[in-house]
Design a protein around this motif. Structure first.
Motif, short mmCIF file in Angstrom:
data_model
loop_
_atom_site.label_atom_id
_atom_site.label_comp_id
_atom_site.label_asym_id
_atom_site.label_seq_id
_atom_site.Cartn_x
_atom_site.Cartn_y
_atom_site.Cartn_z
N GLN A 142 0.83 -1.20 0.00
CA GLN A 142 0.00 0.00 0.00
C GLN A 142 0.87 1.26 0.00
N LEU A 145 2.20 1.73 -3.56
CA LEU A 145 1.20 2.31 -4.48
C LEU A 145 0.97 3.78 -4.18
N ASP A 147 -1.04 7.11 -2.22
CA ASP A 147 -2.43 7.58 -2.14
C ASP A 147 -3.05 7.60 -3.53
N LYS A 148 -4.04 6.75 -3.75
CA LYS A 148 -4.74 6.64 -5.05
C LYS A 148 -3.78 6.31 -6.19
N GLY A 149 -2.72 5.56 -5.87
CA GLY A 149 -1.77 5.14 -6.90
C GLY A 149 -0.83 6.22 -7.38
N GLN A 150 -0.67 7.30 -6.61
CA GLN A 150 0.16 8.41 -7.06
C GLN A 150 1.64 8.04 -7.09
N ARG A 153 2.62 5.79 -9.99
CA ARG A 153 2.63 6.54 -11.25
C ARG A 153 3.87 7.41 -11.36
#
Length: 357
Positions: A142, A145, A147-150, A153
């Motif tokens: 987690q 990844l 927060d929200k996949g930031q 990315r």
């Protein structure tokens, strides 16, 4: 080029021809604000001290020099290139293997520094014809990844720009480590942060060894070297269980990780080795058995000769009874067929006698 962030511009100044030399092309690397050349980037066949008197020129506010010394020709000049993953298809097989190794090493170093606190436990690169998939193994997926996949990315964008991938040609995924007690990299990172937090070396190492052995490992060994106490450097070794270090089994069954801890008194080296158990499913350990493990099977119960003879006699009796029954059935069927044929062949009555004449 991308591999040297200081170099900003490559300029082909010109070419010249003399009576004793062929045409040469001068490749000059310019740095904004630099007043002298950095000869590590110039391909001069003669030392600068032996070259002719330089002729200064001005170009983009950079004082450059053109030497009339002998430069290497375009045929022998080294090429200035960076490892672009987009041009891998044009490489030879040898260069492709080297490029893959350099790519994996740099990617692993980046993720090790970036995701150290998130339980980074290795990376796997899967290359497909359409895209490159990078699987990041960690204990805290987690946090990888974000927060929200930031965060994933951001890492994808960094990898894409660094290695010159096309848009959508590289994807990063996070995979959770099933059993972190059997992962040497996760335990090495854990020990590293314990030492940075000020925990005693013996207590931290014995805690790691006990945690690994409780995770069904066959053996564990932790080596810590450096200035542990005082100014004299030494190495301490903590181990438990069974450990194989040589041969093919040492490569397959042993998981090893090395980390460096930057302490105030100096650098401390950590090496964690874990002997994995055998797993027929291949989840927590290798499938193949060890070479020196011999499995003795229980002997089968052998029947006595008397029982074998009785079984044979019973089988022969059953076969004879079956043959006798089949013969009797055949004879009965033959008799019924003869009776039916006799009834069908009876002489017919004379028509004149049937009429009463």
């Amino acid at each position: 080029p991308n591999n040297d962030p200081e170099v900003q511009l490559i300029v082909i100044v010109g070419s010249t021809s003399t009576s004793t030399e062929n045409n040469f092309t001068f490749y000059h690397l310019l740095r904004p604000g630099a007043s002298t050349w950095n000869f590590t980037h110039l391909y001069v066949s003669t030392p600068p001290s032996q070259a002719a008197t330089p002729r200064p020129t001005q170009h983009h506010s950079c004082e450059t020099y053109i030497y009339s010394a002998s430069f290497c020709t375009s045929a022998t000049q080294p090429t200035i290139s960076t490892m672009s993953m987009a041009n891998r298809s044009k490489m030879s097989l040898k260069r492709k293997f080297v490029a893959d190794g350099v790519f994996y090493a740099e990617l692993n170093e980046l993720l090790t520094r970036e995701l150290a606190e998130d339980g980074y436990a290795g990376v796997e690169v899967r290359t497909t014809p359409h895209r490159t998939e990078i699987i990041i193994r960690a204990t805290k997926t987690q946090n990888v990844l974000g927060d929200k996949g930031q965060r994933i990315r951001e890492l994808t964008s960094v990898v894409q720009k660094r290695f010159d991938f096309a848009d959508g040609a590289v994807e990063l995924y996070a995979e959770r480590v099933q059993n972190r007690g059997l992962c040497a990299q996760a335990q090495a990172e854990s020990l590293k942060f314990k030492l940075l937090a000020g925990l005693a070396v013996r207590r931290a190492c014995y805690g790691v060894v006990r945690f690994v052995m409780e995770a069904s490992a066959k053996g564990c060994e932790v080596i810590v070297s450096g200035k542990l106490r005082g100014q004299r450097a030494k190495a301490m070794k903590f181990g438990d269980g069974y450990m194989i270090k040589t041969g093919h089994a040492g490569q397959v069954y042993t998981d090893t990780a090395v980390r460096h801890v930057l302490m105030r008194q100096g650098v401390i080296g950590i090496k964690v080795s874990i002997m994995l158990p055998q797993d027929l499913k291949g989840v927590i350990g290798p499938k193949i058995p060890l070479d020196d493990v011999v499995t003795i099977l229980e002997p089968k119960e052998e029947p006595s000769p008397e029982s074998i003879l009785q079984a044979q006699q019973a089988a022969e009796a059953a076969a004879a009874a079956a043959a006798q029954a089949a013969l009797q059935a055949q004879l009965l069927a033959q008799q019924q067929a003869e009776l039916a044929a006799a009834a069908g062949a009876a002489p017919e009555m004379d028509p004149t006698m049937a009429a009463g004449f």
